[in-house]
Write a protein that holds these residues in place. Structure first.
Motif, short mmCIF file in Angstrom:
data_model
loop_
_atom_site.label_atom_id
_atom_site.label_comp_id
_atom_site.label_asym_id
_atom_site.label_seq_id
_atom_site.Cartn_x
_atom_site.Cartn_y
_atom_site.Cartn_z
N GLN A 14 2.52 19.41 -8.25
CA GLN A 14 1.07 19.33 -8.12
C GLN A 14 0.68 18.52 -6.88
N GLN A 15 1.38 17.41 -6.68
CA GLN A 15 1.08 16.60 -5.49
C GLN A 15 1.30 17.40 -4.22
N ASP A 16 2.39 18.14 -4.17
CA ASP A 16 2.67 18.95 -2.98
C ASP A 16 1.59 20.01 -2.76
N LEU A 17 1.18 20.68 -3.85
CA LEU A 17 0.17 21.72 -3.72
C LEU A 17 -1.16 21.15 -3.25
N LEU A 18 -1.55 20.01 -3.80
CA LEU A 18 -2.80 19.38 -3.39
C LEU A 18 -2.71 18.91 -1.94
N ALA A 19 -1.57 18.35 -1.57
CA ALA A 19 -1.39 17.89 -0.19
C ALA A 19 -1.46 19.08 0.78
N LEU A 20 -0.77 20.17 0.44
CA LEU A 20 -0.78 21.34 1.32
C LEU A 20 -2.17 21.95 1.42
N GLY A 112 8.64 16.32 6.69
CA GLY A 112 8.63 14.95 6.20
C GLY A 112 9.23 14.82 4.82
N ARG A 113 8.94 15.79 3.96
CA ARG A 113 9.49 15.76 2.59
C ARG A 113 11.02 15.86 2.62
N GLU A 114 11.54 16.70 3.53
CA GLU A 114 12.99 16.87 3.61
C GLU A 114 13.64 15.71 4.37
N LEU A 115 12.97 15.25 5.41
CA LEU A 115 13.54 14.21 6.25
C LEU A 115 13.78 12.92 5.47
N PHE A 116 12.83 12.57 4.60
CA PHE A 116 12.92 11.30 3.87
C PHE A 116 13.30 11.49 2.40
N ALA A 117 13.80 12.68 2.06
CA ALA A 117 14.09 12.98 0.65
C ALA A 117 15.18 12.09 0.07
N GLY A 123 8.75 10.97 -1.18
CA GLY A 123 7.43 11.07 -1.79
C GLY A 123 6.47 11.77 -0.84
N THR A 124 5.21 11.71 -1.18
CA THR A 124 4.19 12.50 -0.49
C THR A 124 3.51 11.74 0.63
N LEU A 125 3.43 10.42 0.56
CA LEU A 125 2.54 9.65 1.43
C LEU A 125 2.83 9.83 2.91
N VAL A 126 4.03 9.49 3.38
CA VAL A 126 4.33 9.55 4.81
C VAL A 126 4.25 10.98 5.34
N PRO A 127 4.85 11.99 4.68
CA PRO A 127 4.67 13.37 5.17
C PRO A 127 3.21 13.79 5.24
N LEU A 128 2.42 13.40 4.24
CA LEU A 128 1.00 13.76 4.24
C LEU A 128 0.27 13.10 5.40
N LEU A 129 0.54 11.83 5.64
CA LEU A 129 -0.11 11.12 6.74
C LEU A 129 0.28 11.73 8.09
N ALA A 130 1.55 12.02 8.29
CA ALA A 130 1.98 12.64 9.54
C ALA A 130 1.29 13.98 9.75
N PHE A 394 5.75 8.39 13.55
CA PHE A 394 5.74 6.96 13.84
C PHE A 394 4.48 6.27 13.32
N PRO A 395 3.26 6.73 13.69
CA PRO A 395 2.08 6.08 13.10
C PRO A 395 1.99 6.29 11.60
N ALA A 396 2.51 7.42 11.10
CA ALA A 396 2.49 7.65 9.65
C ALA A 396 3.35 6.63 8.92
N LEU A 397 4.51 6.31 9.47
CA LEU A 397 5.38 5.31 8.86
C LEU A 397 4.71 3.94 8.83
N ALA A 398 4.09 3.56 9.95
CA ALA A 398 3.43 2.25 10.00
C ALA A 398 2.23 2.21 9.06
N LEU A 399 1.44 3.28 9.03
CA LEU A 399 0.27 3.32 8.16
C LEU A 399 0.71 3.32 6.70
N GLY A 400 1.77 4.04 6.38
CA GLY A 400 2.28 4.06 5.01
C GLY A 400 2.79 2.69 4.58
N ALA A 401 3.50 2.00 5.50
CA ALA A 401 4.00 0.67 5.17
C ALA A 401 2.85 -0.31 4.98
N ALA A 402 1.82 -0.20 5.82
CA ALA A 402 0.66 -1.08 5.68
C ALA A 402 -0.06 -0.82 4.36
#
Length: 697
Positions: A14-20, A112-117, A123-130, A394-402
């Motif tokens: 569901q998270q993936d579908l909503l994100a997409l 992003g989902r595959e890279l950080f799997a 999870g969804t946050l960093v791929p979604l932000l990127a 890169f900005p997605a990783l920083a924003l996700g960490a923040a």
């Protein structure tokens, strides 16, 4: 590792579908909003692609199109399909790019989902932000609305790398379970898909050829990296997976085999036509001494620094208006800070043996290499498109960490989550607002953008379509301008200099004015080839009224009544040039600065199809003793034989050189030269080299 429960899997689905869905809506809005209006007009490079696509529609598709420094053919085939459904319009050339742009944003989420799997970031946050940062990126939006092929490089890269990491993750699971990757169908399938997109990328754009090179370099560096980590720390080595090559050597070989097979038709073309592989690169690279000058290293450093600064430094962006809002950096100040912070996080993660972070770090310099080596101009955004979408992680990783840090601070978690969510939304919204404002509010409606994208030519095509029965004389700075030919004549590129259109005649109003003395003449003057000030000396032309009726800047429409050009003040000549026009007369017109302009009055014959080469007029001063010319000038009779209207006439003019002390008895010398052959036309009374001596008034 315990498998997640069905309810957990459904929740993630569901998270993936909503994100997409969110990504799709945002990316589609930025790329398809008023795509039929912006960019305005039709840029010449887009039009040339369209003319090649018309050739493809006629059954003459090619794997590589050699014109315009050479272009890969798959893009033209997509354009041909679009033209088939939408007609020969600017919109048809831009829809494939817009679709590619949206797909790239969606593929970024998958990557992003595959890279950080297999990392703590799963999870969804960093791929979604990127993906959202890319969806609202001015840079990517600009090229997604532009009918050129470069935007397909990030799409092919995102798809190839996402499939590669999907296969790598499956291989990691197999190795962890003690099974071989050689007998795993799903693992092989994803590496094959990665090879497919790797090979397809080379059929779109030159920079895509770096995708397999970068991937191979990453695999080599990652193997050395794992070996180094193992030697430095046994604890890290124990927690680090084997190198990707060790884990899936067979599937990796299969990836490259599929990529080579897909690339093969283009590779065979390059083998059969030596030089075509590096035609464009050799013209703009450091290896060209005319470009690099005497200091190739210095030129390289200049290009590298300029192309790096264009990402973050205000005012340091690409200055070419067709590629950017001049000077705008890729990232706004806030996102630029997040970019640098994300890069620092990736470097820190390398201490933990993180291959995904190593992948992102290597992606940037590897795919940015063309901007360092091509030094004809810098900074340049089109050649840097290969770093998309990796750089947006890169900005997605920083924003996700923040966001995670903010969420963990307050005592009550719900307030922390709300604050973190608000911060994330604010950053993405700011990025989107600035991109929207800069593109639709500043760049798109600017008259300089209209001029850069040949808005005057597009306006001329619209005017001609609305007035199909008018005989038109079109003044343009490029003979048979590709934007006009695509929008109005719909001729393929293979026929651009051979087709005939009795309703339209090209000329260049900066040096020549054709006219029909016995009937009205309708002129369309474009912005870069407008009526010369000299023409105001002719009362009929000075009194002509702008027929207007267009809402585009840069186009002037003049209807000139029959007999409006007064030729009574010309000295008679009546000289017929072989296979050329007849010189009826000449006169001098004084300019405000005291110089003289030579006006020549010509009579044209019937049109001569196939003679698209120009005619050059040369004039000079002959001394009375018949010695060498005192001075000489030349200019084009910019009304070519292919364009002649039967019994039309023309005026051409040259600024005559000044002689401080002109000897008494000096004569005027004139000759006409065929630009295609460089040979002068013979005329009665001319010398062996074609010069005619004319008396001065």
């Amino acid at each position: 590792m315990q498998a997640p429960s069905p309810s957990r899997r459904f929740s993630q689905r569901q998270q993936d579908l909503l994100a997409l869905l969110l990504i799709f809506l945002v990316a589609g809005l930025f790329r398809f909003w008023q795509l039929d209006r912006f960019p305005p007009g039709l840029f010449g490079d887009e039009a040339v692609n369209g003319l090649d696509a018309i050739d493809a529609l006629a059954g003459r598709a090619q794997v590589f199109y050699p014109a315009n420094f050479g272009r890969e053919g798959l893009h033209m085939s997509l354009l041909a399909l679009s033209i088939h459904f939408l007609g020969p319009t600017a919109l048809a050339l831009r829809v494939p790019s817009a679709v590619a742009g949206v797909l790239t944003v969606l593929a970024t989420y998958w990557l992003g989902r595959e890279l950080f799997a297999r990392t703590w970031l799963r999870g969804t946050l960093v791929p979604l932000l990127a993906a959202l940062l890319l969806a609202t990126s001015y840079w990517h939006v600009h090229f997604s609305r532009f009918g050129i092929r470069g935007v397909f490089t990030p799409l092919m890269a995102a798809l190839a790398f996402a499939a590669f990491w999907r296969g790598a993750n499956l291989a990691a699971d197999l190795v962890a379970a003690g099974r071989s990757t050689l007998r795993s169908g799903p693992c092989w399938a994803w590496f094959v898909v990665a090879g497919l997109f790797t090979g397809l990328g080379a059929h779109f754009y030159t920079a895509s050829r770096l995708i397999p090179i970068f991937l191979g370099a990453f695999l080599l560096v990652q193997a050395l990296y794992v070996l180094l980590i193992g030697r430095r720390s046994q604890s890290l080595a124990a927690s680090t997976h084997p190198s990707l090559v060790t884990r899936a050597l067979g599937p990796v070989v299969g990836l490259y085999a599929v990529a080579a097979l897909v690339f093969a038709p283009l590779g065979l073309y390059f083998l059969r036509t030596p030089g075509s592989l590096t035609q464009r690169a050799s013209a703009v690279s450091l290896t060209n001494p005319d470009i690099a000058g005497g200091d190739p290293l210095g030129r390289l450093l200049q290009a590298a620094s300029a192309n790096l600064l264009q990402f973050v430094w205000p005012g340091a962006g690409d200055l070419a208006r067709f590629y950017n809002l001049p000077g705008r950096p890729v990232f706004d100040p806030l996102t630029a800070l997040l970019l640098l912070a994300g890069l620092a996080l990736c470097l820190w993660a390398l201490r933990r043996g993180s291959s995904p972070h190593l992948f992102l770090i290597l992606w940037f310099p590897a795919m940015l290499a063309p901007t360092f080596l091509a030094v004809d101009r810098f900074p340049t955004l089109p050649r840097a498109l290969g770093v998309i979408p990796g750089i947006y992680f890169f900005p997605a990783l920083a924003l996700g960490a923040a966001a995670r840090w903010i969420a963990a601070r307050p005592a009550r978690r719900r307030w922390g989550m709300a604050l973190a969510s608000a911060a994330v939304v604010a950053v993405v919204a700011l990025n989107g607002y600035l991109s929207w404002h800069d593109y639709f509010g500043r760049w798109a409606p600017d008259t300089a953008t209209v001029d850069a994208f040949e808005g005057d030519i597009a306006a001329a095509a619209s005017w001609a379509a609305a007035n199909p029965d008018r005989q038109i004389f079109l003044s343009a700075d490029i003979y048979r301008h590709p934007s006009w030919v695509y929008l109005h004549q719909h001729a393929p590129l293979s026929e651009i200099f051979t087709y005939t259109d009795p309703q339209v005649s090209f000329f260049d109003g900066r040096s020549t004015l054709p006219f029909t003395p016995d009937r009205e003449t309708t002129y369309l003057f474009t912005a870069n080839a407008g009526p010369a000030p000299l023409l105001s000396q002719f009362s009929g032309f000075a009194n002509a009224q702008d027929d207007g009726a267009t809402d585009w800047s840069g186009l002037t429409v003049y209807p000139l009544p029959a007999g409006a050009i007064d030729t009574g003040q010309f000295l008679p000549a009546d000289i017929a040039f072989a296979s050329g026009p007849r010189l009826l007369g000449y006169r001098f017109a004084p300019a405000d600065d005291g110089s003289l302009t030579l006006l020549l009055w010509w009579q044209m014959d019937v049109p001569q199809p196939g003679r698209s080469g120009g005619l050059q007029v040369q004039a000079g001063w002959l001394p009375p003793d018949g010695g060498p010319q005192l001075a000489q000038v030349s200019g084009e009779l910019a009304y070519r034989p292919t364009e002649w209207v039967a019994d039309s006439q023309a005026l051409s003019w040259l600024a005559m050189p000044q002689i401080a002390e002109m000897p008494s008895g000096t004569r005027l010398a004139v000759r006409l030269v065929d630009q295609a052959t460089g040979q002068p036309f013979a005329a009665p009374g001319s010398s062996n080299d074609g010069w005619l001596s004319l008396p001065l008034p």
